[in-house]
Design a protein around this motif. Structure first.
Motif, PDB file in Angstrom:
ATOM      1  N   CYS A  16      71.809   4.526 -34.108  1.00 41.01           N
ATOM      2  CA  CYS A  16      71.690   4.898 -32.684  1.00 41.01           C
ATOM      3  C   CYS A  16      70.256   5.147 -32.093  1.00 41.01           C
ATOM      4  CB  CYS A  16      72.285   6.414 -32.289  1.00 41.01           C
ATOM      5  SG  CYS A  16      74.117   6.354 -32.826  1.00 41.01           S
ATOM      6  N   VAL A  65      72.102   5.725 -24.145  1.00 36.23           N
ATOM      7  CA  VAL A  65      71.979   6.418 -25.648  1.00 36.23           C
ATOM      8  C   VAL A  65      72.063   7.707 -25.645  1.00 36.23           C
ATOM      9  CG1 VAL A  65      70.220   4.623 -25.730  1.00 36.23           C
ATOM     10  CG2 VAL A  65      69.337   6.803 -25.295  1.00 36.23           C
ATOM     11  N   SER A  91      69.708   8.266 -36.329  1.00 38.19           N
ATOM     12  CA  SER A  91      69.403   8.290 -34.895  1.00 38.19           C
ATOM     13  C   SER A  91      67.830   8.382 -34.508  1.00 38.19           C
ATOM     14  CB  SER A  91      70.232   9.320 -34.060  1.00 38.19           C
ATOM     15  OG  SER A  91      69.958  10.468 -34.608  1.00 38.19           O
ATOM     16  N   GLY A  95      68.135   9.021 -28.682  1.00 36.74           N
ATOM     17  CA  GLY A  95      69.298   8.717 -29.255  1.00 36.74           C
ATOM     18  C   GLY A  95      69.824   9.778 -29.973  1.00 36.74           C
TER      19      GLY A  95
END
Length: 207
Positions: A16, A65, A91, A95
């Motif tokens: 992410c 995000v 991540s 994010g």
């Protein structure tokens, strides 16, 4: 690592990203594939690593995000045949906000979060009944972020690097591996950010 093939068949890694140029995430993806190829059995070649590890990259940009619902929908679309898959979340930056929400939602739907790795998730509270690890680009970010929740075994760059470097080139970032449940200082060991990631991936692939 003898059971790795069975584990990975049920395990996905979702990346992410934050709000930044997509080329940085591509650089991180290449680094991650190299790590996966190292942790896999010798018979698994680098070329086969993407399918072997089932690495997913959330494509949301800008404010998306931050959206746990969009990340969750992406997972459900990609893992339609494995609704109860085990997932490792990796991540970065903004994010981390969307990813931690998606991790909790994935669990509510019956999925398993094997680990949550937050890279420079400064200011983001992290709690969950799954393993959480923080990686930070300097000591201050590590220390201040740990006040908002962190699990055992975390990493911070030393010497400090800029925010984007730890995402773009983790293999070049030297730092300290610490167990925050015991003591922040002194560090438990020195290694690169990439080596720390590899250590975590090996642990969760095997368990």
């Amino acid at each position: 690592m003898q059971n790795l093939s069975k584990v990975v068949s049920r395990l996905s890694i979702i990346i992410c990203p934050g709000i930044h140029e997509p080329e940085l995430t591509e650089s991180f993806r290449v680094e991650l594939l190299d790590l996966v190829s190292q942790s896999a059995r010798p018979a698994v070649s680098y070329a086969n690593a993407p399918n072997y590890a089932n690495i997913l990259i959330y494509p949301g940009k800008d404010v998306l995000v931050l959206s746990a619902l969009h990340i969750l929908q992406f997972l459900r679309d990609r893992l339609t045949n494995s609704p109860e898959s085990s997932i490792i979340f990796i991540s970065f930056s903004a994010g981390v906000v969307g990813a931690i929400g998606a991790a909790h939602l994935w669990q509510l739907l019956g999925g398993r979060v094997k680990a949550f790795i937050a890279i420079d998730g400064w200011g983001v509270p992290l709690q969950g009944n799954f393993p959480i690890h923080r990686m930070s680009h300097d000591y201050f970010t590590h220390w201040s972020s740990s006040l908002l929740g962190s699990g055992q075994n975390n990493f911070y760059a030393d010497p400090a690097v800029d925010h984007l470097s730890i995402w773009k080139s983790p293999q070049t970032v030297q730092g300290c591996w610490v167990d925050s449940s015991i003591e922040i200082i002194p560090p438990k060991g020195r290694l690169t950010a990439a080596e720390f990631l590899l250590m975590l991936l090996k642990r969760y692939e095997a368990n």
